[in-house]
Design an enzyme around this catalytic site. Structure first.
Site, PDB file in Angstrom:
ATOM      1  N   ASN A 133     -28.165  21.119 -13.945  1.00 39.24           N
ATOM      2  CA  ASN A 133     -27.539  22.438 -13.933  1.00 39.24           C
ATOM      3  C   ASN A 133     -28.281  23.357 -14.894  1.00 39.24           C
ATOM      4  O   ASN A 133     -29.288  22.962 -15.490  1.00 39.24           O
ATOM      5  CB  ASN A 133     -26.052  22.331 -14.291  1.00 39.24           C
ATOM      6  CG  ASN A 133     -25.840  21.647 -15.623  1.00 39.24           C
ATOM      7  OD1 ASN A 133     -26.246  22.146 -16.668  1.00 39.24           O
ATOM      8  ND2 ASN A 133     -25.211  20.472 -15.587  1.00 39.24           N
ATOM      9  N   ASP A 174     -21.346  16.090 -12.327  1.00 40.70           N
ATOM     10  CA  ASP A 174     -20.163  15.434 -11.757  1.00 40.70           C
ATOM     11  C   ASP A 174     -20.539  14.328 -10.777  1.00 40.70           C
ATOM     12  O   ASP A 174     -19.756  13.414 -10.538  1.00 40.70           O
ATOM     13  CB  ASP A 174     -19.285  16.462 -11.042  1.00 40.70           C
ATOM     14  CG  ASP A 174     -18.663  17.458 -12.008  1.00 40.70           C
ATOM     15  OD1 ASP A 174     -18.288  17.043 -13.124  1.00 40.70           O
ATOM     16  OD2 ASP A 174     -18.559  18.649 -11.648  1.00 40.70           O
ATOM     17  N   PHE A 182     -14.649  22.175 -22.791  1.00 39.15           N
ATOM     18  CA  PHE A 182     -15.111  23.458 -22.246  1.00 39.15           C
ATOM     19  C   PHE A 182     -14.836  23.488 -20.745  1.00 39.15           C
ATOM     20  O   PHE A 182     -14.856  22.444 -20.078  1.00 39.15           O
ATOM     21  CB  PHE A 182     -16.607  23.643 -22.486  1.00 39.15           C
ATOM     22  CG  PHE A 182     -16.938  24.271 -23.816  1.00 39.15           C
ATOM     23  CD1 PHE A 182     -17.514  25.525 -23.884  1.00 39.15           C
ATOM     24  CD2 PHE A 182     -16.653  23.603 -24.993  1.00 39.15           C
ATOM     25  CE1 PHE A 182     -17.808  26.107 -25.105  1.00 39.15           C
ATOM     26  CE2 PHE A 182     -16.948  24.173 -26.220  1.00 39.15           C
ATOM     27  CZ  PHE A 182     -17.525  25.437 -26.271  1.00 39.15           C
ATOM     28  N   LYS A 193      -7.291  21.804 -16.522  1.00 39.80           N
ATOM     29  CA  LYS A 193      -8.195  20.841 -17.162  1.00 39.80           C
ATOM     30  C   LYS A 193      -7.664  20.421 -18.525  1.00 39.80           C
ATOM     31  O   LYS A 193      -7.715  19.247 -18.893  1.00 39.80           O
ATOM     32  CB  LYS A 193      -9.596  21.452 -17.290  1.00 39.80           C
ATOM     33  CG  LYS A 193     -10.638  20.496 -17.847  1.00 39.80           C
ATOM     34  CD  LYS A 193     -12.030  21.115 -17.809  1.00 39.80           C
ATOM     35  CE  LYS A 193     -13.077  20.136 -18.319  1.00 39.80           C
ATOM     36  NZ  LYS A 193     -14.455  20.702 -18.248  1.00 39.80           N
TER      37      LYS A 193
END
Length: 407
Positions: free
Chosen positions: A210, A279, A323, A337
């Site tokens: 990413n 992920d 985060f 989350k």
């Protein structure tokens, strides 16, 4: 805002070849918002002109212990008394010896005896001189006075030696001065930070990753170290210099990051999980390069380890911060989350917002704690956001009674 806005810095220049770096150091201090008063030893005058430093600092350079200022005050007392912070750079073996002995035989040593401000000492000299027992003993004595000693860099020295003794980059010295002025409210605490992306290999030459630059995590690690914490930073692949004073563990994959975080979480009081962990990874990475061919390509992916959930479940009394980088429904997704992973605090940011998120110097975030309290930061520097995160985290440590435990 600069890190030293409104602060008065007294730069004491010793007589070594590294004195030429003092010109750039003055520029860096001013860029950080400070006003700079320069004082020079007699030997320093042989290496750089006072006129150069006066032009850059816009203030008269102190070179004579017997001089008086325009308002008839004794010069070395005034400059020592007015300083918010003092830095001695370069600090030569001779100057360090005079400082450790409490001498006041020039404007620099006299001002150092007068000041009650924090003092940063940056030794720079020949490697053998630096390692001589007398110099080490003098540095230890200065540390005993409460002075902050900056470890010199290693490399090729002007004398031809190779080894420790180089004056660090001016930006490092500014950071050390900021640290000397910072509250050490995390002294005695152990902080574990993750930063950067992970890379999950598709084949020997390609990977899934990413856009994380690691800047946010590194800013948190640097701020925690500056505030007195013992910091371990687990870093994915980034193009950033390791933060001075932090233990850095380099990893590449999510599995490696999970292993490193679990190995160090038990010894930590505060965990700040900033890293952007992939992920998914290949169910089975190709052992050879995947060749291009006609038609599409199907990849079979599997979930990577949920590092944050694992840490939170085994956290005990420690504080855990996460985060949430989102592109839509920022608050709703962040709260979900926070609850799902059992966090104490979550830092949510919309990465589609200009100037916020990946690979920027700034961020715009919402800090949400377990009680539901929200704090919007607006667009600020990531270094400022790091301080806000640690402010909130320190409060949570105190609430949990860990501050007294570590005191």
């Amino acid at each position: 805002m600069g890190a030293l806005d409104g602060k008065r810095v007294l730069l004491c220049v010793g007589g070594g070849i590294a004195a030429y770096k003092s010109a750039e150091l003055v520029r860096q201090f001013i860029a950080a918002g400070a006003s700079v008063q320069v004082a020079m030893t007699k030997a320093a005058l042989e290496f750089i002109s006072p006129l150069t430093l006066q032009t850059l600092s816009k203030q008269r350079v102190a070179t004579d212990i017997l001089s008086v200022s325009d308002d008839a005050e004794i010069g070395h007392i005034r400059i020592g008394d007015e300083a918010d912070a003092v830095i001695v750079a370069p600090a030569t073996a001779g100057l360090i010896s005079r400082m450790a002995s409490g001498m006041a035989d020039d404007v620099v040593t006299a001002a150092l005896l007068v000041t009650t401000a924090p003092v940063v000492v940056a030794p720079a000299m020949n490697t053998n001189m630096l390692e001589h027992p007398a110099v080490r003993e003098n540095l230890d004595r200065l540390a005993g006075f409460g002075h902050r000693i900056v470890a010199p860099d290693s490399g090729e020295l002007a004398c031809g030696y190779e080894g420790p003794g180089r004056l660090p980059d001016p930006r490092v010295l500014v950071e050390e001065t900021v640290a000397a002025l910072s509250d050490r409210d995390l002294a005695g605490f152990r902080v574990l930070v993750s930063a950067g992306p992970t890379r999950e290999p598709l084949d020997p030459v390609r990977f899934i990753s990413n856009r994380s630059s690691g800047r946010m995590g590194y800013a948190v690690a640097e701020a925690a170290q500056r505030r007195g914490a013992e910091v371990t930073l687990v870093s994915g692949p980034v193009a950033l210099a390791p933060p001075r004073g932090c233990r850095v563990i380099h990893v590449e994959t999510a599995a490696e990051m999970n292993e490193a975080m679990r190995a160090h979480v038990v010894a930590s009081d505060l965990v700040v999980m900033v890293a952007a962990v992939a992920d998914y990874r290949m169910a089975e990475a190709s052992p050879s390069k995947i060749k291009k061919h006609d038609g599409g390509l199907k990849l079979v992916l599997e979930r990577t380890e949920d590092i944050l959930t694992g840490i939170s479940r085994a956290r005990g009394r420690r504080v855990v911060v996460g985060f949430a980088a989102e592109t839509e429904d920022l608050i709703e997704n962040a709260v979900s989350k926070l609850t799902r992973k059992g966090l104490d605090l979550i830092v949510a940011n919309d990465v589609t917002e200009e100037g916020s998120g990946f690979d920027t110097e700034t961020n715009s975030a919402v800090l949400i704690d377990a009680s539901g309290t929200q704090e919007r930061t607006g667009l600020i520097a990531k270094t400022e956001l790091a301080e806000l995160i640690l402010d909130r985290s320190t409060g949570l440590l105190i609430e949990r009674g860990l501050a007294a435990q570590r005191a």
